[in-house]
Motif scaffolding. Structure first.
Motif, PDB file in Angstrom:
ATOM      1  N   ASN A  39       0.772  -1.146  -0.043  1.00 34.26           N
ATOM      2  CA  ASN A  39      -0.097   0.106   0.157  1.00 34.26           C
ATOM      3  C   ASN A  39       0.716   1.166  -0.047  1.00 34.26           C
ATOM      4  O   ASN A  39       0.774   2.213   0.978  1.00 34.26           O
ATOM      5  N   GLU A  63       1.028   3.595  -2.726  1.00 37.34           N
ATOM      6  CA  GLU A  63       0.583   4.509  -3.853  1.00 37.34           C
ATOM      7  C   GLU A  63       0.911   5.941  -3.634  1.00 37.34           C
ATOM      8  O   GLU A  63       1.283   6.531  -4.507  1.00 37.34           O
ATOM      9  N   ASP A 109      -4.250  -1.020  -2.495  1.00 40.38           N
ATOM     10  CA  ASP A 109      -4.339   0.272  -3.184  1.00 40.38           C
ATOM     11  C   ASP A 109      -3.965   0.308  -4.408  1.00 40.38           C
ATOM     12  O   ASP A 109      -4.041  -0.619  -5.345  1.00 40.38           O
ATOM     13  N   LYS A 110      -3.425   1.346  -5.116  1.00 38.36           N
ATOM     14  CA  LYS A 110      -3.001   1.659  -6.391  1.00 38.36           C
ATOM     15  C   LYS A 110      -1.430   1.376  -6.537  1.00 38.36           C
ATOM     16  O   LYS A 110      -1.070   1.571  -7.560  1.00 38.36           O
ATOM     17  N   THR A 111      -0.773   0.630  -5.637  1.00 38.28           N
ATOM     18  CA  THR A 111       0.534   0.496  -5.796  1.00 38.28           C
ATOM     19  C   THR A 111       0.920  -0.335  -6.823  1.00 38.28           C
ATOM     20  O   THR A 111       1.684   0.393  -7.852  1.00 38.28           O
ATOM     21  N   GLU A 163      -0.748  -0.796  -9.797  1.00 34.83           N
ATOM     22  CA  GLU A 163      -1.244  -0.244 -10.770  1.00 34.83           C
ATOM     23  C   GLU A 163      -0.452   1.116 -11.353  1.00 34.83           C
ATOM     24  O   GLU A 163       0.064   1.175 -12.623  1.00 34.83           O
ATOM     25  N   ILE A 164       0.113   1.561 -10.285  1.00 33.96           N
ATOM     26  CA  ILE A 164       1.212   2.739 -10.714  1.00 33.96           C
ATOM     27  C   ILE A 164       2.415   2.239 -11.053  1.00 33.96           C
ATOM     28  O   ILE A 164       3.239   2.608 -12.225  1.00 33.96           O
TER      29      ILE A 164
END
Length: 258
Positions: free
Chosen positions: A14, A16, A42-44, A46-47
């Motif tokens: 987590n 992000e 979270d968006k970890t 995806e980033i």
């Protein structure tokens, strides 16, 4: 001399808020980057996928084991190991690029400069916070328990210090700091309890004030102003809480035997 190739490794959960800034700086010096992720929600990921990185899912093993697992996954022996909330300064990038062209030592340490709630902290014992983060994995390993992992060079391995700061974005708010205190004191007190350590009542009572005096006065935390006061006060509370929790675990154990 042939330019060495560097594998960059980062363990995440987590992250992000931090991971993109970290990856952008690592791309300047690394020939590959590996993200060892502990099932972030979270968006970890995806980033991270926006960049040319390899992602490995691994349930959290504890900080020491997780970081040793990470360096084992790398393609190259020369490793740059960062935390997700760390960034290479421009000066440090240049130093690492020079090392790549002339790798003369087994490990390289660097100063870490911490940003606390938007302020750079140069006292309180927080700077220079020297860290070995660039190393030959055949000559080094992470040691420690589930908390407070430390990179240690093997006996006989050579070490040099390079110029430039590793920028550490630690806490964005006081609440972030207090949440970390809650998490880390539970882990550290459990480790001390398992080792059989039981602090005296005097130790519990005096540990916090001694910690505050050391960080705020002896280590010049007052020069960081109110930021230095907050850091010193919360750190002293964390020290008290760690020992108080160890004491409480022993009381619980004694009561369970009655």
């Amino acid at each position: 001399m042939e330019v060495v190739k560097i594998s960059g490794v980062v363990i995440t959960y987590n992250e992000e808020k931090n991971i993109e800034r970290c990856l952008i700086s690592m791309l300047k010096v690394c020939d590959e980057i590996l993200i060892i992720d502990s099932n972030s929600v979270d968006k970890t990921i995806e980033i991270a996928q926006k960049y040319n990185v390899k992602i490995v899912e691994q349930s959290f093993l504890g900080y020491t084991k997780q970081k040793n697992f990470a360096i084992e996954q790398a393609s190259f022996d020369c490793i740059l190991s960062l935390d997700a909330d760390e960034v290479l300064s421009d000066k440090l990038v240049n130093s690492i690029l020079q090392v790549k062209s002339l790798w003369n030592f087994d490990g390289y340490e660097m100063n870490r400069l911490t940003n606390y709630c938007g302020k750079w902290v140069r006292h309180c014992g927080w700077y220079p916070d020297r860290k070995i983060r660039l190393f030959d994995r055949r000559k080094a390993s992470w040691i420690g328990g589930n908390l407070h992992e430390k990179m240690t060079m093997n006996t006989g391995a050579s070490l040099s210090r390079i110029k430039g700061d590793l920028l550490h974005y630690s806490y964005y708010t006081i609440d972030d700091h207090l949440k970390q205190v809650e998490k880390f004191t539970k882990i550290s007190s459990q480790e001390l309890f398992q080792k059989g350590y039981c602090p005296s009542c005097f130790k519990v009572a005096i540990s916090g004030p001694v910690k505050f005096f050391r960080d705020f006065i002896l280590k010049l935390g007052f020069l960081d102003g109110y930021t230095g006061f907050r850091i010193s006060f919360i750190s002293s509370f964390a020290t008290f809480l760690k020992y108080a929790r160890v004491k409480e675990l022993h009381h619980q154990q004694s009561n369970s035997k009655k």
